[in-house]
Design a protein around this motif. Structure first.
Motif, PDB file in Angstrom:
ATOM      1  N   GLU A 120       7.263  91.224 -36.707  1.00  0.00           N
ATOM      2  CA  GLU A 120       6.966  90.484 -36.002  1.00  0.00           C
ATOM      3  C   GLU A 120       6.278  89.657 -37.530  1.00  0.00           C
ATOM      4  O   GLU A 120       6.662  88.708 -37.274  1.00  0.00           O
ATOM      5  N   ILE A 121       6.659  89.384 -38.504  1.00  0.00           N
ATOM      6  CA  ILE A 121       7.060  88.671 -39.746  1.00  0.00           C
ATOM      7  C   ILE A 121       7.923  87.634 -39.884  1.00  0.00           C
ATOM      8  O   ILE A 121       7.713  86.705 -39.916  1.00  0.00           O
ATOM      9  N   ARG A 122       8.853  88.523 -39.485  1.00  0.00           N
ATOM     10  CA  ARG A 122       9.922  88.222 -39.398  1.00  0.00           C
ATOM     11  C   ARG A 122      10.333  86.929 -38.841  1.00  0.00           C
ATOM     12  O   ARG A 122      10.723  85.619 -38.831  1.00  0.00           O
ATOM     13  N   LYS A 123      10.031  87.165 -36.910  1.00  0.00           N
ATOM     14  CA  LYS A 123       9.624  86.621 -36.034  1.00  0.00           C
ATOM     15  C   LYS A 123       9.178  85.154 -36.929  1.00  0.00           C
ATOM     16  O   LYS A 123       9.188  84.195 -36.108  1.00  0.00           O
ATOM     17  N   LEU A 124       7.735  85.492 -36.792  1.00  0.00           N
ATOM     18  CA  LEU A 124       6.504  83.961 -37.134  1.00  0.00           C
ATOM     19  C   LEU A 124       8.020  83.856 -38.489  1.00  0.00           C
ATOM     20  O   LEU A 124       7.331  81.907 -37.939  1.00  0.00           O
ATOM     21  N   LYS A 125       7.637  83.695 -38.928  1.00  0.00           N
ATOM     22  CA  LYS A 125       8.112  83.326 -39.956  1.00  0.00           C
ATOM     23  C   LYS A 125       9.873  82.985 -39.781  1.00  0.00           C
ATOM     24  O   LYS A 125       9.754  81.338 -39.870  1.00  0.00           O
ATOM     25  N   LYS A 126      10.604  82.795 -38.814  1.00  0.00           N
ATOM     26  CA  LYS A 126      11.118  81.702 -38.188  1.00  0.00           C
ATOM     27  C   LYS A 126      11.430  80.832 -37.668  1.00  0.00           C
ATOM     28  O   LYS A 126      11.085  79.607 -38.114  1.00  0.00           O
ATOM     29  N   VAL A 127       9.688  81.162 -36.703  1.00  0.00           N
ATOM     30  CA  VAL A 127       9.188  79.641 -36.230  1.00  0.00           C
ATOM     31  C   VAL A 127       8.963  78.682 -36.668  1.00  0.00           C
ATOM     32  O   VAL A 127       9.418  77.983 -36.449  1.00  0.00           O
ATOM     33  N   ARG A 128       7.969  79.452 -38.530  1.00  0.00           N
ATOM     34  CA  ARG A 128       7.521  78.340 -39.561  1.00  0.00           C
ATOM     35  C   ARG A 128       8.597  77.401 -39.751  1.00  0.00           C
ATOM     36  O   ARG A 128       8.459  76.667 -40.213  1.00  0.00           O
ATOM     37  N   ASP A 129       9.219  78.402 -40.818  1.00  0.00           N
ATOM     38  CA  ASP A 129      10.012  78.365 -41.648  1.00  0.00           C
ATOM     39  C   ASP A 129      11.738  77.459 -41.011  1.00  0.00           C
ATOM     40  O   ASP A 129      11.837  76.668 -41.582  1.00  0.00           O
ATOM     41  N   THR A 130      11.624  77.934 -39.638  1.00  0.00           N
ATOM     42  CA  THR A 130      12.934  77.312 -39.287  1.00  0.00           C
ATOM     43  C   THR A 130      12.808  75.696 -38.312  1.00  0.00           C
ATOM     44  O   THR A 130      13.499  74.908 -38.922  1.00  0.00           O
ATOM     45  N   TYR A 131      12.067  76.275 -37.864  1.00  0.00           N
ATOM     46  CA  TYR A 131      11.502  75.186 -36.753  1.00  0.00           C
ATOM     47  C   TYR A 131      10.692  73.685 -36.643  1.00  0.00           C
ATOM     48  O   TYR A 131      10.964  72.941 -36.762  1.00  0.00           O
ATOM     49  N   LEU A 132       9.079  74.653 -37.228  1.00  0.00           N
ATOM     50  CA  LEU A 132       7.837  73.755 -37.189  1.00  0.00           C
ATOM     51  C   LEU A 132       8.632  73.046 -38.578  1.00  0.00           C
ATOM     52  O   LEU A 132       8.204  71.798 -38.592  1.00  0.00           O
ATOM     53  N   ASP A 133       8.702  73.922 -39.627  1.00  0.00           N
ATOM     54  CA  ASP A 133       9.591  72.905 -40.687  1.00  0.00           C
ATOM     55  C   ASP A 133      10.697  72.214 -40.781  1.00  0.00           C
ATOM     56  O   ASP A 133       9.692  71.095 -41.503  1.00  0.00           O
ATOM     57  N   SER A 134      11.615  72.495 -40.082  1.00  0.00           N
ATOM     58  CA  SER A 134      13.013  71.183 -40.589  1.00  0.00           C
ATOM     59  C   SER A 134      11.865  70.037 -39.665  1.00  0.00           C
ATOM     60  O   SER A 134      12.083  69.022 -39.421  1.00  0.00           O
ATOM     61  N   PHE A 135      11.047  70.247 -38.892  1.00  0.00           N
ATOM     62  CA  PHE A 135      11.119  69.300 -37.727  1.00  0.00           C
ATOM     63  C   PHE A 135      10.152  68.404 -38.320  1.00  0.00           C
ATOM     64  O   PHE A 135       9.985  66.711 -38.944  1.00  0.00           O
ATOM     65  N   LYS A 136       9.079  69.051 -39.379  1.00  0.00           N
ATOM     66  CA  LYS A 136       8.550  68.005 -40.077  1.00  0.00           C
ATOM     67  C   LYS A 136       8.722  67.699 -41.236  1.00  0.00           C
ATOM     68  O   LYS A 136       9.284  66.006 -41.297  1.00  0.00           O
ATOM     69  N   ARG A 137      10.089  68.278 -41.887  1.00  0.00           N
ATOM     70  CA  ARG A 137      10.600  67.391 -42.639  1.00  0.00           C
ATOM     71  C   ARG A 137      11.787  66.303 -42.268  1.00  0.00           C
ATOM     72  O   ARG A 137      11.741  65.380 -42.667  1.00  0.00           O
ATOM     73  N   GLU A 138      12.128  66.794 -41.325  1.00  0.00           N
ATOM     74  CA  GLU A 138      13.385  65.636 -40.610  1.00  0.00           C
ATOM     75  C   GLU A 138      12.656  64.423 -39.928  1.00  0.00           C
ATOM     76  O   GLU A 138      13.008  63.186 -39.531  1.00  0.00           O
ATOM     77  N   GLN A 139      10.985  64.109 -39.464  1.00  0.00           N
ATOM     78  CA  GLN A 139      10.797  63.277 -38.401  1.00  0.00           C
ATOM     79  C   GLN A 139      10.306  61.975 -39.142  1.00  0.00           C
ATOM     80  O   GLN A 139      10.290  61.742 -40.631  1.00  0.00           O
ATOM     81  N   VAL A 140      10.784  60.779 -38.972  1.00  0.00           N
ATOM     82  CA  VAL A 140       9.910  59.934 -38.904  1.00  0.00           C
ATOM     83  C   VAL A 140       9.851  58.801 -38.631  1.00  0.00           C
ATOM     84  O   VAL A 140       9.601  58.848 -37.206  1.00  0.00           O
ATOM     85  N   ASN A 141       8.682  58.691 -38.878  1.00  0.00           N
ATOM     86  CA  ASN A 141       7.274  57.638 -37.649  1.00  0.00           C
ATOM     87  C   ASN A 141       6.953  59.053 -35.975  1.00  0.00           C
ATOM     88  O   ASN A 141       6.907  58.511 -35.285  1.00  0.00           O
ATOM     89  N   GLY A 142       7.040  59.947 -37.180  1.00  0.00           N
ATOM     90  CA  GLY A 142       6.661  61.019 -35.506  1.00  0.00           C
ATOM     91  C   GLY A 142       7.999  61.368 -34.506  1.00  0.00           C
ATOM     92  O   GLY A 142       8.338  61.991 -33.476  1.00  0.00           O
ATOM     93  N   TYR A 143       8.777  60.828 -34.807  1.00  0.00           N
ATOM     94  CA  TYR A 143      10.390  61.105 -34.239  1.00  0.00           C
ATOM     95  C   TYR A 143      11.470  62.152 -35.146  1.00  0.00           C
ATOM     96  O   TYR A 143      11.714  61.038 -36.332  1.00  0.00           O
ATOM     97  N   ILE A 144      11.762  62.711 -34.401  1.00  0.00           N
ATOM     98  CA  ILE A 144      13.189  63.896 -35.287  1.00  0.00           C
ATOM     99  C   ILE A 144      14.471  63.258 -34.599  1.00  0.00           C
ATOM    100  O   ILE A 144      14.472  62.949 -33.526  1.00  0.00           O
ATOM    101  N   HIS A 145      16.033  63.246 -35.280  1.00  0.00           N
ATOM    102  CA  HIS A 145      16.763  62.713 -34.608  1.00  0.00           C
ATOM    103  C   HIS A 145      17.787  63.907 -35.418  1.00  0.00           C
ATOM    104  O   HIS A 145      18.809  63.316 -36.322  1.00  0.00           O
ATOM    105  N   PRO A 146      18.049  64.656 -34.599  1.00  0.00           N
ATOM    106  CA  PRO A 146      19.096  65.371 -35.087  1.00  0.00           C
ATOM    107  C   PRO A 146      20.079  64.814 -34.399  1.00  0.00           C
ATOM    108  O   PRO A 146      21.074  63.567 -33.255  1.00  0.00           O
ATOM    109  N   PHE A 147      21.116  65.032 -35.564  1.00  0.00           N
ATOM    110  CA  PHE A 147      22.829  64.554 -35.154  1.00  0.00           C
ATOM    111  C   PHE A 147      23.711  65.159 -33.974  1.00  0.00           C
ATOM    112  O   PHE A 147      23.374  66.699 -34.041  1.00  0.00           O
TER     113      PHE A 147
END
Length: 465
Positions: A120-147
């Motif tokens: 369960e810990i693994r699953k929640l960390k996956k969501v937090r560290d792979t997805y939510l974190d990367s959205f926050k890191r990559e966003q510019v003015n509230g938009y992400i720009h995936p390549f």
DNA sequence: GGAACTCGCCAC
DNA sequence: AAACGTGGCGAGTTCC
């Protein structure tokens, strides 16, 4: 990978494609930063609580004792050492390099309740560290720009990064909701998603032209997966509106038909189906282990199977073996012959050509030489459509924007006043213009559409029709 | 202290 | 005869 378009058309597809994709990159995808911060905090607290409970367990204390307090619960190397060397648990599953595995399946099999918390810990960390974190890191003015890349994949599919827009949770309900609730259309807009249904199976049929499979694709009343469920589970009066029958249809589809199309064999299929429809824990079981049919088949089928002389996993496996022979030998012999021919072509010339004009060469196995051309050409159907939709939006001066693509689907940040027009135009582009443009498409194509409410998140989408 | 690796896990 | 295809990415680890 070796980029090798053999025709001008193939070159042009990627030329136009990368321009259309770059416009989607520029448009970007809106994310809810407040939600992300809130949810990250929430997940962190939840993870801390689970870690505390885990660290209070006898299992953990034993582990900690053996390494003088220096446990890192994120380390699978340490975990594997403790489980397989200290506790001397028998290795049931190995990693690719031959070490004892510590993945979900391996841990489930050990039947140690404390490990549930770790998963369960693994699953929640996956969501937090792979997805939510990367959205926050990559966003510019509230938009992400995936390549979206067209130069990295040996099958001539696309890939995506920074963040990867093509692996956002979809199947696991909890993870799906946690991540997709961060993804929004622009203010006042809706997210519109269009995906091709059964695209790879249909494109494969354009290569092998197996009459029986073409019939299944062309006749909307026929149902290949139901027919396979009937045969595999020995059901005479199959009715997919009966819930239990529908589950068996899913088991036949995802546990037999698709894996067989990809090059798997009856052994894996039998075990995967035994796990899918119920009670047998996920894993690489040996058919010879003498597992009784009643221990993994639902009650209403158990007596039924026994009456047909199938009383164990081993016998079920042999049953699936016969069905595999029937599948390729009687149902789809032309498909089977095409697979042989196709691999021979690769062995003789060292390459295979896609229907879209690209060439795959280099070291390939049998399954590769068969799968690559299907996977690539199927994606090219999406790319061609994506380019046309992009062009339409530019030509008509629409406010809606294409913002992403996931192999057989495209996503639009849509102005509500343009949704009806877009839906109709896209249905025409994908189901009529595309087969008209590419004469090798000899099957009908179909799309499903889904849409979010105005200002609703990607988790809130519902079917559009 | 960065590159390259393993492992696990998300998607189609 | 052989035995499921394609990616990206985070954390931990090892190498240099």
């Amino acid at each position: 990978m070796k980029y090798n378009p053999r025709t001008y058309e193939a070159y042009q597809l990627f030329h136009d494609g990368i321009l259309a994709l770059s416009r989607a990159e520029q448009a970007g995808i809106r994310v809810d930063l407040e939600y992300i911060d809130r949810k990250k905090d929430h997940l962190t607290r939840k993870i801390e609580r689970l870690e505390e409970r885990f660290k209070g367990s006898d299992f953990f204390k034993h582990w900690q004792h053996t390494v003088r307090g220096k446990v890192n619960i994120n380390s699978n190397v340490q975990l594997a050492h403790f489980l397989y060397v200290i506790k001397k648990i028998k290795v049931e599953k190995e990693t690719a390099s031959g070490q004892g595995a510590t993945d979900d399946e391996a841990l489930q099999k050990m039947d140690i309740p404390e490990l549930e918390d770790l998963l369960e810990i693994r699953k929640l960390k996956k969501v937090r560290d792979t997805y939510l974190d990367s959205f926050k890191r990559e966003q510019v003015n509230g938009y992400i720009h995936p390549f979206f890349n067209l130069h990295l994949v040996k099958t001539y599919r696309s890939s995506s990064d920074s963040p990867n827009f093509q692996n956002i949770p979809a199947r696991d309900e909890e993870a799906m909701n946690l991540v997709r609730k961060a993804i929004f259309p622009s203010v006042g807009n809706q997210l519109l998603e269009i995906d091709f249904s059964g695209l790879e199976v249909r494109i494969a049929a354009c290569y092998h032209k197996d009459p029986a499979l073409l019939k299944y694709i062309r006749d909307p009343k026929s149902d290949m997966h139901a027919d396979m469920a009937k045969q595999i589970f020995l059901i005479k009066d199959f009715d997919k509106s009966v819930p239990s029958h529908y589950i068996l249809r899913q088991a036949a589809k995802n546990g037999f038909v698709f894996p067989e199309f990809y090059g798997d064999y009856y052994g894996n299929c039998a075990i995967s189906m035994a796990c899918t429809w119920g009670k047998l824990p996920q894993g690489d079981w040996e058919p010879e282990q003498g597992i009784e049919i009643g221990s993994f088949v639902p009650l209403f089928l158990s007596d039924h199977f026994i009456s047909k002389g199938i009383t164990s996993l081993g016998e079920f496996t042999m049953h699936v073996k016969k069905i595999e022979n029937d599948f390729w030998g009687r149902r789809f012999p032309d498909y089977a012959e095409w697979k042989e021919r196709w691999f021979k072509i690769y062995q003789k010339y060292g390459y295979v050509d896609l229907l879209t004009g690209f060439r795959c060469s280099g070291q390939m196995g049998r399954n590769d030489s068969i799968n690559y051309p299907v996977q690539g050409a199927a994606f090219h159907c999406l790319l061609w459509s994506f380019i046309q939709v992009d062009k339409l939006i530019l030509d008509k001066g629409l406010k809606s924007r294409l913002i992403g693509q996931i192999h057989d689907s495209m996503i639009i940040d849509a102005d509500p006043s343009e949704v009806a027009f877009l839906a109709e135009a896209i249905r025409r582009i994908t189901c009529e213009d595309l087969p008209n443009a590419w004469k090798w498409i000899i099957v009908p194509l179909d799309v499903d559409m889904a849409i979010s409410p105005i200002d609703g998140s990607w988790a809130d989408k519902s079917k559009l029709n």
